[in-house]
Scaffold this active site. Structure first.
Site, PDB file in Angstrom:
ATOM      1  N   HIS A 196      88.666  38.570 -12.067  1.00 40.64           N
ATOM      2  CA  HIS A 196      87.489  39.495 -12.264  1.00 40.64           C
ATOM      3  C   HIS A 196      86.898  39.738 -10.859  1.00 40.64           C
ATOM      4  O   HIS A 196      87.154  39.020  -9.941  1.00 40.64           O
ATOM      5  CB  HIS A 196      86.486  38.817 -13.294  1.00 40.64           C
ATOM      6  CG  HIS A 196      85.892  37.814 -12.820  1.00 40.64           C
ATOM      7  ND1 HIS A 196      86.204  36.436 -12.557  1.00 40.64           N
ATOM      8  CD2 HIS A 196      84.581  37.505 -12.109  1.00 40.64           C
ATOM      9  CE1 HIS A 196      85.530  35.713 -12.125  1.00 40.64           C
ATOM     10  NE2 HIS A 196      84.428  36.331 -11.844  1.00 40.64           N
TER      11      HIS A 196
ATOM     12  N   ASP B 115      82.717  40.358  -9.642  1.00 35.02           N
ATOM     13  CA  ASP B 115      81.454  39.941 -10.190  1.00 35.02           C
ATOM     14  C   ASP B 115      80.626  41.441 -10.607  1.00 35.02           C
ATOM     15  O   ASP B 115      80.542  42.240  -9.407  1.00 35.02           O
ATOM     16  CB  ASP B 115      80.559  39.317  -9.105  1.00 35.02           C
ATOM     17  CG  ASP B 115      81.218  37.726  -9.053  1.00 35.02           C
ATOM     18  OD1 ASP B 115      81.747  37.370  -9.937  1.00 35.02           O
ATOM     19  OD2 ASP B 115      80.815  37.193  -8.122  1.00 35.02           O
TER      20      ASP B 115
ATOM     21  N   ARG C   6      75.161  29.941  -5.657  1.00 33.47           N
ATOM     22  CA  ARG C   6      75.613  31.089  -5.360  1.00 33.47           C
ATOM     23  C   ARG C   6      74.438  32.241  -4.990  1.00 33.47           C
ATOM     24  O   ARG C   6      73.530  32.330  -5.799  1.00 33.47           O
ATOM     25  CB  ARG C   6      76.548  31.806  -6.267  1.00 33.47           C
ATOM     26  CG  ARG C   6      77.354  32.836  -5.753  1.00 33.47           C
ATOM     27  CD  ARG C   6      78.208  33.669  -7.126  1.00 33.47           C
ATOM     28  NE  ARG C   6      76.969  34.386  -7.842  1.00 33.47           N
ATOM     29  CZ  ARG C   6      77.353  35.096  -8.978  1.00 33.47           C
ATOM     30  NH1 ARG C   6      78.495  35.057  -9.474  1.00 33.47           N
ATOM     31  NH2 ARG C   6      76.398  36.092  -9.438  1.00 33.47           N
TER      32      ARG C   6
END
Length: 290
Positions: A117, A119, A280
């Site tokens: 994927h 984000d 993150r």
């Protein structure tokens, strides 16, 4: 491989090496990723260091920094040098609104990101990139690597006829797809956006393939069956072509910065029932153009 596929790989792998004055850059594979040394991320970087770091980022798409015992403020300062910080969405109940805690509990049957994927592609303006700082690892030898794939090369290796078919097509990206198998948080309305199937990088103008199985639901210009057939074909490219990807093996105090516009990643969940923890920070991007 077909000749057009070989030519696409050669265009990347035969680029002349770039020289740097303030840091060192060592490629992870010939087509994506590099380890950066010579920088102390607890300190504010000079203008020359930032210029060279931004050049390395556009060249390699994924940068790995080892042995960086940084604070949350150090982390945010580095990210802010590349653009406006992106608030976590849905926002955390407690703590810094720009810090996403990446934590795996021992009882987790699955984790977000355990599949290819990019984000937040369901957002109208997906992020420029993310910086993930891992501070606590699973038990030694228990896994947890992240794979990163070059979506410029994924597009470049397509046949000319398939490129013709994809030109001008768009795809619907649905945020609810990412929650399959997970509960959508109360009060959170997953976004839905439409982006070109092939977009151009806003800084380099290079084309790239911009669909992923976590978010992309359909191609509205095609019938339902045609859409699913084309998407299944495009989704299969990254897992079936290992040459597109690099593998980052995490260690405590490793920070990885990836370009969310032209990279897909897969956070391999192969360390159950062990745990991992990190922070993150994401950086705002802009609208995507075909």
């Amino acid at each position: 491989m077909e000749q057009y596929e070989l030519d696409a790989v050669k265009r990347i792998t035969t680029r002349p090496a770039r020289g740097y004055r303030t840091l060192a850059v060592r490629g992870l594979t010939p087509v994506i990723g590099a380890e950066v040394t010579g920088l102390d991320l607890t300190r504010e970087l000079s203008d020359e260091q930032l210029t060279e770091l931004k050049t390395a980022f556009l060249d390699h798409h994924v940068l790995v920094f080892r042995d960086q015992d940084i604070s949350v403020e150090d982390h945010k300062r580095l990210a802010a040098a590349f653009g406006e910080l992106r608030p976590v969405n849905p926002p955390p109940e407690h703590g810094d609104p720009y810090i996403l805690e990446v934590a795996t509990a021992p009882e987790s049957a699955n984790v977000f990101g355990n599949g290819w994927h990019a984000d937040g592609t369901a957002d109208a303006e997906p992020s420029l990139g993310s910086m993930l700082h891992i501070t606590r690892m699973p038990e030694p030898g228990s896994g947890g690597d992240t794979l990163f794939a070059n979506m410029h090369l994924a597009y470049d290796m397509l046949s000319p006829k398939l490129k013709e078919l994809l030109a001008g097509l768009t795809a619907i990206h649905d945020g609810a797809h990412a929650f399959r198998g997970h509960k959508i948080p109360d009060g959170y309305e997953p976004p839905v956006s439409e982006h070109p199937v092939v977009v151009r990088h806003p800084e380099t103008d290079r084309p790239l393939l911009y669909v992923n199985p976590a978010y992309t639901s359909r191609i509205p210009q095609l019938s339902a069956d045609e859409s699913q057939a084309v998407l299944d074909l495009l989704f299969s490219i990254v897992p079936n072509r290992p040459m597109l990807a690099c593998r980052v093996r995490w260690a405590p105090n490793t920070l990885v910065f990836w370009d969310n516009r032209c990279v897909q990643h897969h956070a391999t969940y192969d360390y159950y029932p062990h745990t991992r923890f990190g922070h993150r920070v994401a950086i705002n991007g802009g609208p995507l153009k075909g």
